[in-house]
Scaffold this motif. Structure first.
Motif, PDB file in Angstrom:
ATOM      1  N   ARG A 188     -13.123  -9.866 -17.111  1.00 30.99           N
ATOM      2  CA  ARG A 188     -14.199 -10.781 -16.703  1.00 30.99           C
ATOM      3  C   ARG A 188     -13.679 -11.948 -15.868  1.00 30.99           C
ATOM      4  O   ARG A 188     -14.466 -12.657 -15.235  1.00 30.99           O
ATOM      5  CB  ARG A 188     -14.945 -11.301 -17.922  1.00 30.99           C
ATOM      6  N   HIS A 202     -11.217  -9.260 -12.620  1.00 32.13           N
ATOM      7  CA  HIS A 202     -11.832  -7.984 -12.237  1.00 32.13           C
ATOM      8  C   HIS A 202     -10.832  -6.830 -12.118  1.00 32.13           C
ATOM      9  O   HIS A 202     -11.154  -5.777 -11.571  1.00 32.13           O
ATOM     10  CB  HIS A 202     -12.645  -8.114 -10.938  1.00 32.13           C
ATOM     11  N   HIS A 217      -6.873 -11.943  -8.305  1.00 32.40           N
ATOM     12  CA  HIS A 217      -8.318 -11.810  -8.179  1.00 32.40           C
ATOM     13  C   HIS A 217      -8.587 -10.564  -7.344  1.00 32.40           C
ATOM     14  O   HIS A 217      -8.156 -10.488  -6.187  1.00 32.40           O
ATOM     15  CB  HIS A 217      -8.952 -13.034  -7.517  1.00 32.40           C
ATOM     16  N   GLU A 247     -16.298  -9.469  -4.896  1.00 28.15           N
ATOM     17  CA  GLU A 247     -16.167 -10.520  -5.916  1.00 28.15           C
ATOM     18  C   GLU A 247     -15.654 -11.813  -5.270  1.00 28.15           C
ATOM     19  O   GLU A 247     -14.588 -12.324  -5.601  1.00 28.15           O
ATOM     20  CB  GLU A 247     -15.226 -10.061  -7.028  1.00 28.15           C
ATOM     21  N   SER A 255     -17.229 -15.232  -7.397  1.00 24.89           N
ATOM     22  CA  SER A 255     -16.494 -15.495  -8.637  1.00 24.89           C
ATOM     23  C   SER A 255     -15.129 -16.112  -8.339  1.00 24.89           C
ATOM     24  O   SER A 255     -14.610 -16.908  -9.123  1.00 24.89           O
ATOM     25  CB  SER A 255     -16.333 -14.211  -9.459  1.00 24.89           C
ATOM     26  N   GLU A 257     -15.770 -19.758  -7.575  1.00 22.70           N
ATOM     27  CA  GLU A 257     -16.063 -20.451  -8.826  1.00 22.70           C
ATOM     28  C   GLU A 257     -14.795 -20.715  -9.627  1.00 22.70           C
ATOM     29  O   GLU A 257     -14.640 -21.800 -10.214  1.00 22.70           O
ATOM     30  CB  GLU A 257     -17.053 -19.629  -9.657  1.00 22.70           C
ATOM     31  N   ARG A 258     -13.868 -19.763  -9.637  1.00 19.05           N
ATOM     32  CA  ARG A 258     -12.598 -19.970 -10.341  1.00 19.05           C
ATOM     33  C   ARG A 258     -11.848 -21.165  -9.765  1.00 19.05           C
ATOM     34  O   ARG A 258     -11.289 -21.981 -10.500  1.00 19.05           O
ATOM     35  CB  ARG A 258     -11.701 -18.724 -10.228  1.00 19.05           C
TER      36      ARG A 258
END
Length: 203
Positions: free
Chosen positions: A61, A64, A108, A126, A129, A132-133
């Protein structure tokens, strides 16, 4: 004309194996005949392992990558440098970089690269995400380790624009990797040096 098999079960098994990438019907037939010569318990274990791969393997999560747990062993390893993220196209690239033993940060996995010709846009990857990280803080550097292709460079440029507001340091792996080469097919020494000799990313 399709080859006539003495058994419909054999023909069905061959047809299923032939769906695998790089496997033609002749190779599929050899594989199925090989299984027929194995003890039943070994074939059962083989079938069960293939079934469990699809049923039980999940995606981390956080990054990925594929994993047996909700958070993969790399992301949950306290010994890794959590301030550096290496962005790769796919799971094979994670394994390729790990094999160099030169990178000790986190990953990632984008799940692909931007390719309009193939109908793959930013929304299919992705990317949000990843942003956001970085926004959550603690990330000092993002390494863009994508293929040296037009699609890879397009994705690098897009990521640089998305990450620019965060102020994170962006770098790109050294071009010791030939233009057009895929990461997973690059030898470990070259890939390792490319990670160590990464350069700041500029647009």
């Amino acid at each position: 004309m399709l080859q006539q098999y003495p058994s419909q079960l054999l023909e069905k098994a061959v047809s299923e194996f032939a769906k695998l990438p790089g496997v033609g019907r002749k190779t599929a037939l050899r594989l199925v005949l090989h299984l027929l010569r194995q003890p039943l318990d070994e074939v059962t274990r083989f079938a069960d392992s293939v079934s469990r791969v699809r049923q039980d393997i999940m995606h981390c999560r956080v990054c990925h990558n594929i994993s047996d747990t909700e958070v993969c062993p790399i992301c949950s390893d306290a010994r890794r440098d959590a301030s550096v993220i290496c962005v790769v196209e796919n799971i094979q690239d994670v394994m390729a970089v790990e094999n160099t033993q030169q990178f000790h940060g986190l990953y990632h996995v984008l799940g692909g690269i931007i390719s309009p010709m193939d109908g793959i846009g930013p929304a299919d990857l992705e990317i949000d995400s990843l942003v956001e990280r970085v926004r959550q803080g603690g990330i000092e550097e993002v390494i863009l380790a994508l293929a040296s292709t037009m699609e890879g460079d397009t994705t690098n440029f897009y990521l640089s624009r998305k990450l620019a507001p965060t102020g994170v340091k962006l770098s790109i792996i050294a071009r010791g990797i030939s233009v057009g080469d895929e990461l997973e097919y690059t030898d470990e020494v070259t890939l390792g040096r490319s990670i160590l000799n990464r350069t700041p990313f500029t647009t």
